[in-house]
Scaffold this motif. Structure first.
Motif, PDB file in Angstrom:
ATOM      1  N   PRO A   1       9.834  20.334  79.017  1.00  0.00           N
ATOM      2  CA  PRO A   1       9.504  20.401  80.452  1.00  0.00           C
ATOM      3  C   PRO A   1       8.796  21.695  80.806  1.00  0.00           C
ATOM      4  CG  PRO A   1      11.860  20.720  80.103  1.00  0.00           C
ATOM      5  CD  PRO A   1      11.294  20.309  78.785  1.00  0.00           C
ATOM      6  N   VAL A   2       7.708  21.565  81.562  1.00  0.00           N
ATOM      7  CA  VAL A   2       6.953  22.717  82.059  1.00  0.00           C
ATOM      8  C   VAL A   2       7.356  22.932  83.516  1.00  0.00           C
ATOM      9  CG1 VAL A   2       4.655  23.645  82.540  1.00  0.00           C
ATOM     10  CG2 VAL A   2       5.054  22.280  80.474  1.00  0.00           C
ATOM     11  N   ILE A   3       8.006  24.041  83.794  1.00  0.00           N
ATOM     12  CA  ILE A   3       8.574  24.318  85.123  1.00  0.00           C
ATOM     13  C   ILE A   3       7.688  25.326  85.843  1.00  0.00           C
ATOM     14  CG2 ILE A   3      10.594  25.204  86.346  1.00  0.00           C
ATOM     15  CD1 ILE A   3      12.160  24.400  83.719  1.00  0.00           C
ATOM     16  N   VAL A   4       7.320  25.029  87.085  1.00  0.00           N
ATOM     17  CA  VAL A   4       6.484  25.906  87.900  1.00  0.00           C
ATOM     18  C   VAL A   4       7.393  26.750  88.790  1.00  0.00           C
ATOM     19  CG1 VAL A   4       4.665  26.041  89.625  1.00  0.00           C
ATOM     20  CG2 VAL A   4       4.600  24.247  87.876  1.00  0.00           C
ATOM     21  N   ASP A   5       7.280  28.069  88.685  1.00  0.00           N
ATOM     22  CA  ASP A   5       8.069  28.978  89.519  1.00  0.00           C
ATOM     23  C   ASP A   5       7.296  29.500  90.717  1.00  0.00           C
ATOM     24  OD1 ASP A   5      10.424  28.869  87.964  1.00  0.00           O
ATOM     25  OD2 ASP A   5       9.579  30.301  86.528  1.00  0.00           O
ATOM     26  N   ALA A   6       5.971  29.587  90.611  1.00  0.00           N
ATOM     27  CA  ALA A   6       5.187  30.147  91.716  1.00  0.00           C
ATOM     28  C   ALA A   6       3.780  29.587  91.684  1.00  0.00           C
ATOM     29  CB  ALA A   6       5.143  31.679  91.625  1.00  0.00           C
ATOM     30  N   VAL A   7       3.217  29.354  92.884  1.00  0.00           N
ATOM     31  CA  VAL A   7       1.822  28.957  93.049  1.00  0.00           C
ATOM     32  C   VAL A   7       1.216  29.897  94.083  1.00  0.00           C
ATOM     33  CG1 VAL A   7       0.208  27.142  93.707  1.00  0.00           C
ATOM     34  CG2 VAL A   7       2.350  26.541  92.544  1.00  0.00           C
TER      35      VAL A   7
ATOM     36  N   ARG B   1       2.563  30.348  87.835  1.00  0.00           N
ATOM     37  CA  ARG B   1       3.438  30.992  86.854  1.00  0.00           C
ATOM     38  C   ARG B   1       4.655  30.117  86.646  1.00  0.00           C
ATOM     39  NH1 ARG B   1       2.906  34.876  90.496  1.00  0.00           N
ATOM     40  NH2 ARG B   1       5.159  34.953  90.874  1.00  0.00           N
ATOM     41  N   GLY B   2       5.185  30.133  85.406  1.00  0.00           N
ATOM     42  CA  GLY B   2       6.361  29.315  85.161  1.00  0.00           C
ATOM     43  C   GLY B   2       6.937  29.531  83.788  1.00  0.00           C
ATOM     44  N   ARG B   3       7.780  28.574  83.357  1.00  0.00           N
ATOM     45  CA  ARG B   3       8.481  28.666  82.082  1.00  0.00           C
ATOM     46  C   ARG B   3       8.586  27.282  81.475  1.00  0.00           C
ATOM     47  NH1 ARG B   3      13.647  27.568  84.634  1.00  0.00           N
ATOM     48  NH2 ARG B   3      13.173  27.789  86.850  1.00  0.00           N
ATOM     49  N   VAL B   4       8.909  27.261  80.196  1.00  0.00           N
ATOM     50  CA  VAL B   4       9.030  26.013  79.450  1.00  0.00           C
ATOM     51  C   VAL B   4      10.366  26.019  78.733  1.00  0.00           C
ATOM     52  CG1 VAL B   4       8.108  24.645  77.537  1.00  0.00           C
ATOM     53  CG2 VAL B   4       6.541  25.786  79.122  1.00  0.00           C
ATOM     54  N   GLY B   5      11.046  24.891  78.721  1.00  0.00           N
ATOM     55  CA  GLY B   5      12.256  24.789  77.926  1.00  0.00           C
ATOM     56  C   GLY B   5      13.249  23.794  78.478  1.00  0.00           C
ATOM     57  N   ASP B   6      14.029  23.193  77.588  1.00  0.00           N
ATOM     58  CA  ASP B   6      15.096  22.285  77.984  1.00  0.00           C
ATOM     59  C   ASP B   6      16.343  23.065  78.391  1.00  0.00           C
ATOM     60  OD1 ASP B   6      14.120  19.607  77.745  1.00  0.00           O
ATOM     61  OD2 ASP B   6      14.018  19.918  75.587  1.00  0.00           O
TER      62      ASP B   6
ATOM     63  N   GLU C   1      14.813  29.367  78.825  1.00  0.00           N
ATOM     64  CA  GLU C   1      13.373  29.568  78.689  1.00  0.00           C
ATOM     65  C   GLU C   1      12.981  29.711  77.228  1.00  0.00           C
ATOM     66  OE1 GLU C   1      10.972  32.367  81.340  1.00  0.00           O
ATOM     67  OE2 GLU C   1      11.068  33.453  79.447  1.00  0.00           O
ATOM     68  N   THR C   2      11.909  28.996  76.840  1.00  0.00           N
ATOM     69  CA  THR C   2      11.330  29.115  75.502  1.00  0.00           C
ATOM     70  C   THR C   2       9.981  29.810  75.550  1.00  0.00           C
ATOM     71  OG1 THR C   2      12.456  27.095  74.813  1.00  0.00           O
ATOM     72  CG2 THR C   2      10.587  27.797  73.473  1.00  0.00           C
ATOM     73  N   VAL C   3       9.215  29.515  76.613  1.00  0.00           N
ATOM     74  CA  VAL C   3       7.875  30.065  76.782  1.00  0.00           C
ATOM     75  C   VAL C   3       7.699  30.466  78.247  1.00  0.00           C
ATOM     76  CG1 VAL C   3       5.398  29.551  76.712  1.00  0.00           C
ATOM     77  CG2 VAL C   3       6.915  28.634  74.941  1.00  0.00           C
ATOM     78  N   ALA C   4       7.132  31.655  78.472  1.00  0.00           N
ATOM     79  CA  ALA C   4       6.706  32.061  79.814  1.00  0.00           C
ATOM     80  C   ALA C   4       5.198  31.898  79.882  1.00  0.00           C
ATOM     81  CB  ALA C   4       7.104  33.510  80.091  1.00  0.00           C
ATOM     82  N   TRP C   5       4.695  31.276  80.947  1.00  0.00           N
ATOM     83  CA  TRP C   5       3.270  30.965  81.002  1.00  0.00           C
ATOM     84  C   TRP C   5       2.680  31.283  82.368  1.00  0.00           C
ATOM     85  CZ3 TRP C   5       1.810  27.528  84.741  1.00  0.00           C
ATOM     86  CH2 TRP C   5       2.795  26.698  85.272  1.00  0.00           C
ATOM     87  N   SER C   6       1.379  31.480  82.352  1.00  0.00           N
ATOM     88  CA  SER C   6       0.614  31.608  83.606  1.00  0.00           C
ATOM     89  C   SER C   6      -0.670  30.808  83.444  1.00  0.00           C
ATOM     90  CB  SER C   6       0.300  33.067  83.936  1.00  0.00           C
ATOM     91  OG  SER C   6      -0.528  33.624  82.933  1.00  0.00           O
ATOM     92  N   LEU C   7      -1.109  30.202  84.543  1.00  0.00           N
ATOM     93  CA  LEU C   7      -2.292  29.344  84.538  1.00  0.00           C
ATOM     94  C   LEU C   7      -3.187  29.744  85.692  1.00  0.00           C
ATOM     95  CD1 LEU C   7      -3.220  26.654  82.968  1.00  0.00           C
ATOM     96  CD2 LEU C   7      -2.466  25.475  85.030  1.00  0.00           C
ATOM     97  N   SER C   8      -4.436  30.074  85.384  1.00  0.00           N
ATOM     98  CA  SER C   8      -5.397  30.408  86.439  1.00  0.00           C
ATOM     99  C   SER C   8      -6.396  29.283  86.600  1.00  0.00           C
ATOM    100  CB  SER C   8      -6.126  31.717  86.121  1.00  0.00           C
ATOM    101  OG  SER C   8      -6.892  31.584  84.944  1.00  0.00           O
TER     102      SER C   8
END
Length: 638
Positions: free
Chosen positions: A67-73, A83-88, A91-98
């Motif tokens: 699951p890809v979880i969105v924490d902020a837009v 910005r968000g995190r990934v994991g069941d 957290e397994t991965v911290a990510w940001s998307l522009s």
């Protein structure tokens, strides 16, 4: 076919995930897109959809999608920053998307940092193109600077249509689009193999070894840049906004078209019959012991037995008990043909009717020639003097159409029936994917009929989630001790993602009607859906028949009867899509009494009034969101 990708009806809410209900529309200048969680859908330039989606995905060593979880837009001067995190579990991965939208370019970039070590099969961006582009010329740019000109495949491609991708260029109705990829080498697969409505371009070629161990602190950075222009050279109608701005609106605020009555007409007989409808033995701990039972018209029960699983006798006994007077459709998972004899002998000696026996290799999930030969000999020997008729031997795959598409040459010398399964949630659990898969089921079965080349087809089990993981790199254990009561359940009960709350959704009844309408083409003799009872069943744990169970019971009453064409809104539903532009679905057949029975449903969220006409007096049918009804047009048959 659904509102997610610019179609004309909104999907019934009980089929949608929460993030689909909370989608936002993003516009700037000539660009528009829908943001659903972290997914960028319906990407359009100057009013024409150029991409179905750009997504960030993480898949673990067994190809499970995390699951890809969105924490902020956050809004920026040129777009959005997520910005968000990934994991069941944690957290397994911290990510940001522009997301940056320019005058003629849209750039999406991801940065993903590993925060807990794990083994991945894939991590990065994927791009989805619409299946309507099949046959379109595609120019593929390669990392070394060369290009290849090809076409997106019309028949479902068994293998990658394009590899070593650095860029893709194609032209739609009016817009020429170039997608440029950075951060990895990309390649493409035809996701219609799994009933996904897309061609998918993904990072990291499958030819490279996987899974790959990722350590804490590892960083993945990738980007996709779209460049779009009118093919006729005319500038887009919507200039870039000044000052730079992004408008974000909840989709629920968008204007909805008023519902008009829908005209439907039952037409001429088709050259196809309604197939036999079956279901699978319940794999939950209760296993139907509470007394719940499926509709009587469903006359077959499918059970899959792997003799390497220590509990196989208990599973078989449950199937026999749950079947009652129904015949069994037995699917065997074997390493060698010798493993089948104890199972078949147990059924033969008990006098249990077995209508079919499918045989598949434990490792390849295919009907290997040696297994087919061994089982053919064994069935003839065991059933020579049996009181019940000898079962029909079935080949093919226990997995997706993908495996049949890739390996059917290995079955060229097999002249008997062929089978495969359908799991619409293989890659995407969205409700829109569930509805979009209906059109793709029609495409898949058309290619399966072509491959079968006159051999009968048996499709199923059709399940929402996977009943086993056909692509896992780790193998599930067979169990150490026998449990005659199957207190933990078995099979799908133990597979992550096999169970989905939407199994009991009212709109799933409409979905199965459309699925049968898509798959019930000439050459298809049987369709098997879900399980008999339990969380994946036609009957819920409290004994209530679900909407899907009720609809399948109605269809099963018509098994073997000739189908009739249904025209809704001027379009025949048996040609191409099984769903009308209004979201109305239908299947019709002439029953044994000569009356035409029509099963109507509404996959949309807006109530619809259907004006149903045929040889008898017209009927007015009101369908709420997700509703399914059965209409008998008395005296209309011949």
């Amino acid at each position: 076919m659904t509102s997610r990708f610019g179609t004309t009806f909104r999907v019934a809410p009980d089929l949608l995930l929460e993030q689909e209900r909370a989608a936002r529309a993003v516009t700037r200048g000539p660009w528009s897109l829908s943001l659903r969680g972290s997914d960028l859908d319906d990407i359009a330039f100057d009013g024409e959809t150029v991409l179905r989606s750009i997504r960030f995905v993480v898949r673990d060593q067994d190809w499970n999608t995390l699951p890809v979880i969105v924490d902020a837009v956050d809004q920026t001067t040129s777009g959005l920053q997520l910005r968000g995190r990934v994991g069941d579990d944690g957290e397994t991965v911290a990510w940001s998307l522009s997301i940056d939208l320019g005058a003629s370019t849209l750039r999406v970039a991801v940065r993903a940092e590993v925060t807990a070590a794990f083994r991945r099969a894939r991590i990065g961006l994927i791009v989805l193109q619409a299946p309507a582009l099949a046959g379109t010329e595609l120019v593929v740019g390669h990392p070394e600077g060369s290009t290849t000109t090809t076409r997106l495949p019309e028949h479902i491609a068994p293998h990658q249509p394009a590899i070593r991708i650095e860029s893709l260029t194609w032209t739609g109705d009016r817009i020429t689009t170039t997608a440029r990829f950075a951060g990895d080498v990309f390649e493409m697969e035809d996701q219609r193999n799994w009933t996904d409505a897309s061609f998918k371009t993904y990072s990291t070629p499958l030819s490279l070894p996987f899974p790959v161990a990722l350590a804490v602190g590892d960083v993945v950075e990738q980007s996709v840049e779209l460049s779009c222009a009118r093919a006729d050279g005319v500038e887009p109608a919507a200039p870039l906004a000044t000052p730079l701005a992004v408008t974000v609106l909840p989709e629920t605020d968008l204007e909805r078209p008023a519902a008009e009555p829908v005209e439907a007409r039952v037409g001429a007989p088709l050259d196809s019959l309604v197939p036999t409808i079956s279901t699978s033995v319940s794999s939950d701990p209760d296993g139907g012991r509470s007394g719940a039972s499926v509709p009587d018209a469903i006359t077959e029960l499918l059970v899959e037995i792997d003799p390497a699983v220590v509990d196989w006798p208990a599973i078989l006994d449950r199937a026999v008990r749950q079947a009652g007077t129904r015949a069994l459709d037995l699917r065997l998972v074997l390493g060698t043909g010798d493993e089948a004899e104890p199972v078949l002998r147990r059924l033969r000696d008990a006098g249990v009717p077995v209508v079919r026996v499918g045989v598949f290799h434990r490792r390849t999930h295919l009907s290997e020639s040696a297994l087919l030969t061994a089982l053919g000999d064994l069935l003839r020997r065991l059933w020579t003097d049996a009181e019940t008729p000898s079962p029909v031997l079935v080949g093919g795959t226990r997995a997706h159409f993908t495996e049949l598409n890739r390996n059917h040459a290995r079955l060229d010398r097999w002249t008997g029936p062929v089978g495969f399964s359908v799991t619409p949630f293989m890659h995407d659990r969205a409700g829109h994917q569930l509805v979009e898969s209906l059109d793709m089921q029609a495409v898949v079965v058309a290619d399966a009929v072509r491959i079968a080349d006159g051999r009968p087809l048996h499709v199923g089990p059709v399940t929402l989630g996977a009943r086993y993981n056909a692509v896992a790199t780790t193998r599930a254990g067979a169990g150490a001790t026998a449990d005659p009561d199957l207190r933990a359940g078995f099979g799908a009960e133990l597979v992550p993602g096999a169970t989905d709350d939407r199994q009991s959704a009212e709109a799933l009844g409409a979905w199965v009607v459309a699925s049968v309408a898509a798959l019930a083409v000439p050459g298809v003799e049987s369709l098997s859906y879900f399980e008999a009872t339990g969380p994946r069943g036609l009957v819920a744990a409290d004994g209530t028949v679900t909407a899907a169970g009720r609809a399948l019971g109605w269809i099963a009453e018509l098994s073997g009867r000739p189908r009739s064409a249904v025209v809704i809104g001027g379009r025949r539903l048996d040609v191409g899509s099984p769903v009308s532009t209004e979201g109305v679905i239908a299947i019709a057949a002439v029953d044994a009494a000569g009356e035409t029975v029509v099963i109507l449903g509404n996959l949309g969220e807006t109530p619809v009034r259907v004006l149903l006409a045929g040889a008898s007096d017209p009927h007015t049918v009101d369908l709420g969101a997700g509703a399914v009804v059965r209409v008998v047009m008395a005296g209309s048959g011949s």
